[in-house]
Scaffold this active site. Structure first.
Site, short mmCIF file in Angstrom:
data_model
loop_
_atom_site.label_atom_id
_atom_site.label_comp_id
_atom_site.label_asym_id
_atom_site.label_seq_id
_atom_site.Cartn_x
_atom_site.Cartn_y
_atom_site.Cartn_z
N CYS A 15 0.83 -1.13 -0.09
CA CYS A 15 0.11 0.00 -0.02
C CYS A 15 0.82 1.38 -0.08
O CYS A 15 1.63 1.48 1.17
CB CYS A 15 -0.89 0.08 1.18
N VAL A 55 -6.31 0.46 5.15
CA VAL A 55 -5.11 0.82 5.64
C VAL A 55 -4.60 2.26 5.13
O VAL A 55 -4.76 2.58 3.86
CB VAL A 55 -3.93 -0.36 5.62
N SER A 68 -4.00 8.33 5.90
CA SER A 68 -2.66 8.67 5.83
C SER A 68 -2.29 10.41 6.21
O SER A 68 -1.37 10.52 6.88
CB SER A 68 -1.87 8.41 4.58
N1 GSH Z 1 -7.36 7.86 1.63
C1 GSH Z 1 -6.80 7.01 2.30
C2 GSH Z 1 -6.62 5.96 1.12
C3 GSH Z 1 -5.92 4.49 1.94
C4 GSH Z 1 -6.26 3.44 0.73
O1 GSH Z 1 -6.83 3.55 -0.22
N2 GSH Z 1 -5.78 2.10 1.17
C5 GSH Z 1 -6.07 1.07 0.47
C6 GSH Z 1 -4.76 0.17 0.38
S1 GSH Z 1 -3.38 0.86 -0.50
C7 GSH Z 1 -6.94 0.18 1.05
O2 GSH Z 1 -7.01 -0.10 2.31
N3 GSH Z 1 -7.99 -0.34 0.53
C8 GSH Z 1 -8.87 -1.20 1.03
C9 GSH Z 1 -10.21 -0.95 0.49
O3 GSH Z 1 -10.55 0.14 -0.20
O4 GSH Z 1 -11.42 -1.68 0.68
C10 GSH Z 1 -5.62 7.50 3.15
O5 GSH Z 1 -4.94 8.38 2.64
O6 GSH Z 1 -5.25 6.72 3.88
#
Ligand code: GSH
Length: 223
Positions: A15, A55, A68
């Site tokens: 990620c 995450v 994040s």
């Molecule tokens: N806006 C979030 C984006 C985080 C994100 O998209 N993480 C992805 C992995 S890279 C995730 O956990 N995806 C799981 C899902 O959407 O079900 C941040 O900045 O933390």
């Protein structure tokens, strides 16, 4: 100040948003532990710590928080050195370009996983255009976004550059603007210790396998 336990970063190995948090922790020399989850096979406890199902998540003692950008801001206020400029307007500008990195990150992910060549090319053009937009904002002397000081903006672009670099070795993307300024920025970030140490040792294999197994247009070119 009461003593805190070491922060726990809840992570998925490939990620890019988690990588931002790991870079920030490394830049600040914070001792932390990482708990990995598999997003395709989540443990039961994950829903309790991640209301959005995503995450990164950071746990500090009994406090749990996510997104994040929120994690970056907490770490920046809690641990020195600050990775934000002092000037309020510059700080706001940095936050804007970090948001922009999130949009590029999502488009890059969609590009890597696009099922057809048409969608792949369209998303590639979108990412390429966004890179030319951010290029205008980089400090003219570099090597980092704001000059010689590493900032949270750098932490948000390094994961993009790492993935583009790895893909480029297997399939020529030619996605960087011809002026070379983004390439210079990318080179400076990929050499940085905090960036190198922010992913697992076998990141290249894991990331390439993840991309190759996606059933995307790109996976057919690199398999
Ligand atoms: N806006 C979030 C984006 C985080 C994100 O998209 N993480 C992805 C992995 S890279 C995730 O956990 N995806 C799981 C899902 O959407 O079900 C941040 O900045 O933390």
């Amino acid at each position: 100040m009461t003593s805190e336990s070491i922060p726990e970063l809840i992570s998925f190995k490939v990620c890019p948003f988690v990588q931002r948090s790991a870079i920030t922790l490394k830049e600040k020399n914070v001792d932390f532990k990482t708990t990995y989850v598999d997003l395709k096979n989540l443990p039961d406890w994950f829903a309790d710590v991640s209301p959005l199902g995503k995450v990164p998540v950071l746990r500090v003692d009994d406090s749990i928080f996510f997104e994040s950008a929120v994690i970056a801001e907490y770490l920046d206020e809690r641990y020195s050195p600050s990775l934000h400029p002092d000037d309020l307007l510059q700080k706001a500008r940095h936050r804007s370009w970090t948001e922009f990195a999130s949009d590029i990150t999502m488009n890059m992910f969609a590009m890597l996983h696009a099922k057809t060549e048409h969608d792949f090319q369209e998303l590639k053009n979108k990412v390429a255009k966004q890179l030319t937009q951010v290029e205008k904002e980089i400090h003219p002397q570099g090597p980092f976004f704001a000059g010689d000081v590493f900032s949270l903006v750098d932490a948000s672009y390094a994961p993009i550059f790492l993935r583009l670099y790895l893909i480029d070795q297997a399939y020529k993307l030619d996605i960087f603007p011809a002026t070379g300024r983004i390439a210079d920025w990318s080179n400076a970030l990929l050499k940085r210790d905090s960036v190198i140490q922010s992913v697992v040792d076998d990141f290249e294999d894991i990331f390439m396998d993840y991309t190759k197994n996606s059933g995307s247009f790109l996976s057919q070119q690199i398999n």
